[in-house]
Scaffold this motif. Structure first.
Motif, mmCIF file in Angstrom:
data_model
loop_
_atom_site.group_PDB
_atom_site.id
_atom_site.type_symbol
_atom_site.label_atom_id
_atom_site.label_comp_id
_atom_site.label_asym_id
_atom_site.label_seq_id
_atom_site.Cartn_x
_atom_site.Cartn_y
_atom_site.Cartn_z
ATOM 1 N N ALA A 1 0.850 -1.197 0.000
ATOM 2 C CA ALA A 1 0.000 0.000 0.000
ATOM 3 C C ALA A 1 0.879 1.238 0.000
ATOM 4 O O ALA A 1 1.745 1.385 0.868
ATOM 5 N N SER A 2 0.676 2.093 -0.960
ATOM 6 C CA SER A 2 1.404 3.361 -1.054
ATOM 7 C C SER A 2 0.401 4.493 -0.861
ATOM 8 O O SER A 2 -0.510 4.674 -1.677
ATOM 9 N N PRO B 1 0.919 0.893 -16.487
ATOM 10 C CA PRO B 1 -0.344 1.628 -16.334
ATOM 11 C C PRO B 1 -0.094 2.980 -15.677
ATOM 12 O O PRO B 1 0.854 3.126 -14.888
ATOM 13 N N PRO B 2 -0.895 3.969 -15.975
ATOM 14 C CA PRO B 2 -0.669 5.307 -15.416
ATOM 15 C C PRO B 2 -0.892 5.334 -13.908
ATOM 16 O O PRO B 2 -1.728 4.604 -13.374
ATOM 17 N N LEU B 3 -0.093 6.159 -13.239
ATOM 18 C CA LEU B 3 -0.206 6.307 -11.797
ATOM 19 C C LEU B 3 0.188 7.722 -11.414
ATOM 20 O O LEU B 3 1.210 8.231 -11.875
ATOM 21 N N ASN B 4 -0.610 8.319 -10.582
ATOM 22 C CA ASN B 4 -0.304 9.649 -10.071
ATOM 23 C C ASN B 4 1.059 9.597 -9.362
ATOM 24 O O ASN B 4 1.259 8.786 -8.461
ATOM 25 N N PRO B 5 2.017 10.441 -9.772
ATOM 26 C CA PRO B 5 3.350 10.399 -9.140
ATOM 27 C C PRO B 5 3.293 10.514 -7.627
ATOM 28 O O PRO B 5 4.140 9.967 -6.930
ATOM 29 N N ARG B 6 2.292 11.214 -7.120
ATOM 30 C CA ARG B 6 2.194 11.373 -5.674
ATOM 31 C C ARG B 6 1.860 10.066 -4.974
ATOM 32 O O ARG B 6 2.090 9.916 -3.770
ATOM 33 N N LEU B 7 1.345 9.093 -5.724
ATOM 34 C CA LEU B 7 1.004 7.795 -5.163
ATOM 35 C C LEU B 7 2.044 6.726 -5.476
ATOM 36 O O LEU B 7 1.869 5.560 -5.118
ATOM 37 N N GLU B 8 3.118 7.106 -6.156
ATOM 38 C CA GLU B 8 4.167 6.154 -6.480
ATOM 39 C C GLU B 8 4.752 5.562 -5.190
ATOM 40 O O GLU B 8 4.981 6.290 -4.223
ATOM 41 N N PRO B 9 5.027 4.251 -5.187
ATOM 42 C CA PRO B 9 5.568 3.640 -3.966
ATOM 43 C C PRO B 9 6.940 4.179 -3.565
ATOM 44 O O PRO B 9 7.322 4.043 -2.397
ATOM 45 N N ASN B 10 7.658 4.796 -4.483
ATOM 46 C CA ASN B 10 8.975 5.326 -4.132
ATOM 47 C C ASN B 10 8.945 6.770 -3.653
ATOM 48 O O ASN B 10 9.988 7.327 -3.299
ATOM 49 N N HIS B 11 7.787 7.374 -3.661
ATOM 50 C CA HIS B 11 7.703 8.738 -3.140
ATOM 51 C C HIS B 11 8.051 8.713 -1.654
ATOM 52 O O HIS B 11 7.588 7.839 -0.911
ATOM 53 N N PRO B 12 8.868 9.638 -1.177
ATOM 54 C CA PRO B 12 9.239 9.648 0.242
ATOM 55 C C PRO B 12 8.035 9.514 1.170
ATOM 56 O O PRO B 12 7.033 10.204 0.996
ATOM 57 N N ASN C 1 5.763 7.293 1.491
ATOM 58 C CA ASN C 1 4.530 6.615 1.083
ATOM 59 C C ASN C 1 4.406 5.201 1.647
ATOM 60 O O ASN C 1 3.307 4.749 1.984
ATOM 61 N N LEU C 2 5.496 4.474 1.739
ATOM 62 C CA LEU C 2 5.412 3.108 2.261
ATOM 63 C C LEU C 2 5.440 3.093 3.785
ATOM 64 O O LEU C 2 4.878 2.181 4.408
ATOM 65 N N TYR C 3 6.071 4.070 4.380
ATOM 66 C CA TYR C 3 5.907 4.226 5.826
ATOM 67 C C TYR C 3 4.426 4.424 6.128
ATOM 68 O O TYR C 3 3.862 3.775 7.021
ATOM 69 N N ASN C 4 3.800 5.299 5.372
ATOM 70 C CA ASN C 4 2.382 5.604 5.607
ATOM 71 C C ASN C 4 1.492 4.390 5.436
ATOM 72 O O ASN C 4 0.589 4.145 6.244
ATOM 73 N N GLY C 5 1.744 3.625 4.365
ATOM 74 C CA GLY C 5 0.827 2.539 4.025
ATOM 75 C C GLY C 5 1.178 1.202 4.611
ATOM 76 O O GLY C 5 0.301 0.328 4.722
ATOM 77 N N MET C 6 2.455 0.991 5.028
ATOM 78 C CA MET C 6 2.875 -0.359 5.391
ATOM 79 C C MET C 6 3.635 -0.457 6.722
ATOM 80 O O MET C 6 3.879 -1.561 7.201
ATOM 81 N N ILE C 7 4.019 0.682 7.299
ATOM 82 C CA ILE C 7 4.675 0.660 8.610
ATOM 83 C C ILE C 7 3.754 1.265 9.672
ATOM 84 O O ILE C 7 3.517 0.660 10.727
ATOM 85 N N ALA C 8 3.212 2.443 9.406
ATOM 86 C CA ALA C 8 2.320 3.083 10.369
ATOM 87 C C ALA C 8 1.179 2.162 10.825
ATOM 88 O O ALA C 8 0.836 2.152 12.020
ATOM 89 N N PRO C 9 0.578 1.362 9.931
ATOM 90 C CA PRO C 9 -0.543 0.514 10.364
ATOM 91 C C PRO C 9 -0.175 -0.573 11.371
ATOM 92 O O PRO C 9 -1.063 -1.104 12.040
ATOM 93 N N ILE C 10 1.115 -0.924 11.480
ATOM 94 C CA ILE C 10 1.465 -1.999 12.419
ATOM 95 C C ILE C 10 2.073 -1.447 13.711
ATOM 96 O O ILE C 10 2.453 -2.215 14.596
#
Length: 1017
Positions: free
Chosen positions: A158-159, A279-290, A292-301
């Motif tokens: 999740a990004s 497939p197109p993806l909003n750059p702001r939702l890219e998994p490599n954006h600073p 983004n993965l903390y937000n979606g995959m670390i914060a939840p745990i």
């Protein structure tokens, strides 16, 4: 857990209602929830951390009383206005017996099959995500995976732009049916802990392939870094304009349609299909954006309790211009996570293993994985951290090495020894502790040596070390183990300053401790690449006149570089690997010294630059043959005081990896300097200089006794089946090479040779040839492409007028090798033209006479046939050979004849002739054969009383010496015993007696009119 853990973790784990992205569960909570809810990670089969406070959390109605109970322990909590609650159970002992976790509010939830043991978080990119199914020996691992006390929770990718309160995922018991989906690194690490501790092990896998470290740390933590604008810069540019989803979709649809059509064409032509567009993806939702993965995959745990974390990442950051910031970024991530969880938990990472092409240079200055490894090494200064050094576990051609068992095991040694206090022979490979300069040596001491240091190769000698003086030029060092220390030195560095070890993407290494764990790569210096030019771009260089030319080099990634000379100037920016290249316009020929200026963070100047004609001279020993070896009279040396002629001699270097630079320098011609010049290149360049009245630069890249295949790129040869077979054979040879056995065999051969030589001396007979030691194929000069890689690739893209070539002797040895030459010479010409410039002039020297029998005539024929390649030429030299010397001393005639071709065909000068006679056609007339010649000028002539060197045969293929008669530009041959002749050969011998010339004094090329199969020379 610390006293302030609850409040801190609580406030940072859940987004507020002003968040741009929130999960549905939060919306439900804000409206008032009738039922108690839990995050995904608190679910059936979970493992909770033993002997530590255990936070449990979820959502319920505000003010509702919540009670949690597990293994006889209970805690209560009351949800706040937003419905969030957090309860913390006291520490509980290890339990492999399944427990039931009860959460009671207005409703009651039960979580089944809960174990109490050791919990670890595993995170990073693809090598942490890589599954057991993709690792080594999966069938064997699958069969041994009935381990229900090991469980894994895999966080679904999740990004997101804001920290999330929950994720998707589930706890899975380890079994043969499930283990294939587990993170291999985390699983093998956890399995080692389970075996050693005899406890349940829970593993949380939160990883995503191809992602950067900055995606995994919070924005809050990173934004405090002074370098954060550098890290964020590409994303600010990508998100500067509002994302147009419709336009992006339209662009994707167009690209997809083109791709589908391209796939059809590729399929029809049996070619490799292109890669599908993303497939197109909003750059702001890219998994490599600073963040983004903390937000979606670390914060939840957060704040799930665990013992510590393991990290396998860095590959993505190695390709970034800010790779040198990796240590800062990793430190930031560790501190960030420790702050979020509220305690200084243990944290270990995997130092990047060996990958890509094997190391060739003493130090690979421009490779990025050593930088990441060093940054990881420096991060060990943080308390409670560890690093698994993984040299020997990587794979040259796969960034995802399959031996994850070894990686998990090395991580577990650190955990068992440092975290759990078990007695372990060594928890890490050797780490540099100190270095001391002692005279001409540098002495190194190490920590984590176990019971002592050793070489993985056996003995006291070590490989992989390089040493440098104040000039910062590293050379391969002699390194030895002496009294538990490593002593490094080199006869080429009298006053050493620095040492580097295993400094390459895929390094040479040898140092390990008694436990067999490899030492970490390191350097004792802190030198950085500021601005550097290749050796070829240096004082006294000659730039090709009348053509655009390139200047290139290295700088810090992102640095601006400006190059200027005369009225030409250009700028560029160094890319992620530090390389840069500037193309400048045409300059007129000039013997007036000029200065080339290169400005970056510093300024480099190249002095005494001339503009004229530049030629590459290459081949084997007859091109490498030095002027002084020809024993010319003093007058010839005195005539070499011509400062407008310069020569750059490439230092011999054989390697299977194309090199970015070489060693060598431009030398101005003088009486003394010319002695070490390639004689052929010198006379060729001198003649051009005197005829064209322009400066001449010669680049001599040659090596005696070498095969043409060594000078041609591997990618070109792989397209030719016979040459590909040869390359495959060399690959097998390299894979089975035993250096110890090879040295022993050479020593035995050398002893036999010495004995034979002594007997020959006594008998007064010629001594046999001394045996040569063939080193490892990776550095052997005759392995296909090895000299292209080491001595041609570094010259690219230096602008040349053309090339001259003197080689072929090595390929005369066997019928097979000689037969291939007709394929190999045109291939080499085309290969070099592809690398430099289409159709650039290329001429070669047809092999002169030499008595020992070989397939030399067949190689000469291949050279003659290769003239069908456009814009090529050939100097015919059968008359300048020496019967008993493969290296005839008359190199002046050779250089002059090459120059005649260049003057006529390249520079359009009028010359009497630029080639000796070449066969044009033949016609059988009764008992005679009429031969017509090109380049016969106004007529042919024989040097001597009669024409010699012709053979004639009938259909029986029995050759007889022919009577030859010159008739103007033609020759008529016959023999009284052959009434019906079929074929003619001329000069068809290793050392021919042919004496046919044109009136310009140039000899005719050997040839044959037949195509009969050859079985002898």
């Amino acid at each position: 857990m610390s006293a302030n853990f609850r409040a801190f973790s609580f406030s940072h784990s859940f987004p507020t209602m002003t968040s741009r992205i929130v999960l549905p569960i939060l919306l439900m909570a804000s409206a008032g929830l009738a039922d108690v809810r839990l995050p995904a990670i608190i679910s059936d089969h979970m493992v909770v951390q033993a002997d530590a406070k255990v936070p449990l959390w979820g959502w319920a109605d505000a003010g509702e009383s919540i009670t949690v109970s597990l293994a006889g322990k209970s805690a209560t909590a009351t949800p706040g206005p937003d419905g969030k609650w957090l309860a913390t159970l006291p520490p509980m002992p290890v339990s492999a017996a399944p427990q039931i976790l009860t959460i009671q509010g207005k409703n009651t939830l039960t979580i089944q099959d809960v174990l109490i043991g050791e919990v670890w978080l595993g995170s990073g990119q693809s090598n942490m995500a890589m599954s057991v199914a993709s690792s080594r020996d999966f069938d064997k691992e699958k069969a041994a995976a009935q381990l229900p006390l090991i469980r894994m929770f895999t966080v679904e990718r999740a990004s997101t732009t804001e920290p999330q309160a929950d994720c998707k995922g589930q706890w899975t018991l380890c079994s043969p049916d499930t283990v294939g989906t587990f993170s291999a690194t985390a699983y093998f690490f956890g399995r080692e802990l389970h075996r050693a501790l005899k406890q349940p092990v829970g593993l949380i896998n939160s990883s995503w392939g191809g992602t950067a470290v900055e995606a995994w740390a919070s924005e809050e933590a990173q934004s405090k870094l002074p370098d954060y604008p550098t890290i964020l810069a590409p994303w600010k540019e990508a998100t500067a304009k509002p994302y147009d989803e419709a336009q992006a979709k339209a662009n994707y649809d167009t690209a997809l349609a083109k791709w589908k059509e391209a796939v059809k064409i590729a399929k029809a032509e049996k070619k490799t299909a292109p890669r599908a567009p993303k497939p197109p993806l909003n750059p702001r939702l890219e998994p490599n954006h600073p963040a983004n993965l903390y937000n979606g995959m670390i914060a939840p745990i957060i704040p799930y309790a665990f013992r510590g974390a393991i990290w396998y990442q860095g590959e993505s950051n190695a390709s970034k211009p800010f790779a040198h910031l990796y240590g800062l970024q990793l430190t930031t991530l560790i501190k960030d996570w420790r702050t979020r969880w509220g305690h200084e938990f243990p944290f270990a990472w995997v130092q990047l293993p060996d990958f890509k092409a094997p190391q060739q240079a003493p130090v690979e200055l421009y490779q990025s994985w050593p930088v990441i490894r060093e940054q990881m090494l420096k991060t060990l200064s943080l308390p409670k951290t560890g690093m698994a050094i993984t040299l020997g576990l990587g794979e040259e051609k796969d960034i995802h090495p399959k031996n994850k068992q070894g990686i998990g095991q090395r991580l577990s040694l650190w955990a068992l020894g440092e975290v759990y206090g078990q007695k372990i022979p060594a928890t890490s490979g050797p780490l540099l502790q100190n270095h001391t300069v002692k005279g001409a040596s540098i002495v190194l001491t190490f920590d984590h040596t176990g019971t002592g240091l050793r070489s993985k190769n056996g003995g006291d000698s070590l490989t992989g070390f390089a040493i440098a003086g104040a000039d910062k030029r590293f050379v391969t060092a002699n390194a030895r183990l002496i009294n538990g220390r490593v002593v490094v030195a080199s006869p080429d560095v009298k006053e050493p300053v620095a040492v580097r070890y295993a400094w390459a993407d895929n390094p040479v290494w040898s140092l390990e401790n008694s436990a067999g764990l490899p030492a970490s790569p390191f350097r004792t210096d802190d030198w950085e690449i500021d601005l550097k030019l290749p050796a070829l771009i240096s004082d006294h260089m000659v730039i090709q006149a009348g053509q655009p030319f390139y200047v290139w080099g290295w700088a810090k990634p992102g640095d601006a570089v400006t190059v200027s000379i005369a009225d030409q100037s250009g700028s560029t920016t160094a890319v992620s690997d530090g390389t840069w290249r500037v193309r400048l316009g045409k300059l007129a020929a000039s013997d007036k010294p000029q200065q080339l200026s290169v400005k970056g963070r510093s300024t480099l100047t190249v002095n005494d630059v001339l503009v004229g004609e530049v030629w590459l001279a290459s081949g084997q020993s007859n091109m490498a043959f030095q002027f002084k070896s020809s024993q010319y009279p003093e007058a010839e040396s005195a005539a070499a005081n011509l400062p407008s002629i310069r020569m750059f001699t490439v230092k011999q270097h054989a390697t299977r990896i194309p090199q970015a630079d070489c060693q060598g320098e431009w030398i101005v011609a003088s009486r003394d300097a010319v002695q070490s010049f390639s004689a052929v290149a010198w006379f060729f360049g001198k003649d051009l200089h005197q005829k064209l009245k322009t400066p001449v630069g010669m680049i001599n890249s040659s090596w005696g006794g070498t095969d043409i295949a060594a000078w041609t790129s591997e990618d070109a040869q792989l397209k030719v089946p016979a040459l590909k077979t040869n390359i495959d054979a060399w690959l097998k040879k390299a894979a089975t090479f035993d250096e110890t056995a090879a040295k022993a065999a050479h020593a035995k051969s050398l002893a036999a040779y010495k004995e034979a030589a002594a007997k020959a001396k006594t008998a007064g007979t010629p001594a046999p040839r001394a045996p040569r030691y063939e080193p490892h194929p990776d550095i052997y000069q005759n392995r296909p492409a090895n000299l292209y890689n080491g001595m041609i690739a570094p010259l690219l893209p230096y602008t040349l007028r053309g090339a001259i070539w003197y080689q072929g002797e090595h390929n005369c040895a066997t019928l097979e090798k000689a037969s291939l030459y007709a394929t190999q010479l045109p291939l080499l010409v085309q290969d070099w033209r592809n690398k430099w410039r289409a159709n650039f002039p290329f001429a070669w020297v047809q092999l002169p006479g030499y008595e020992p029998a070989s397939f030399r005539p067949l190689v000469r024929e291949a050279m003659l046939k290769s003239l069908s390649v456009p814009n090529t030429g050939m100097a015919i030299t059968v008359d300048v050979g020496e019967a008993n010397d493969n290296h005839p001393k008359d190199k002046k005639s050779v250089g002059d004849r090459l120059s005649l071709w260049a003057q006529a065909r390249v520079y359009r000068q009028k010359v009497p002739a630029f080639s000796g006679p070449l066969p044009l056609s033949h016609e059988i007339k009764g008992n005679q054969i009429l031969l017509k010649f090109d380049h016969a000028q106004t007529g042919l002539k024989a040097h001597g009383d009669k024409v010699e060197g012709f053979l004639i045969a009938g259909a029986d293929q029995q050759w007889k010496p022919a009577t030859a008669q010159i008739v103007g530009r033609d020759v008529i041959v016959s023999h009284p015993d052959i009434p019906q002749p079929t074929a003619v050969r001329y000069g068809w011998a290793s050392n021919p007696t042919g004496n046919l010339f044109n009136n310009a004094g140039l000899p005719a090329s050997p040839f044959r009119t037949d195509t009969w199969e050859l079985t002898a020379n």
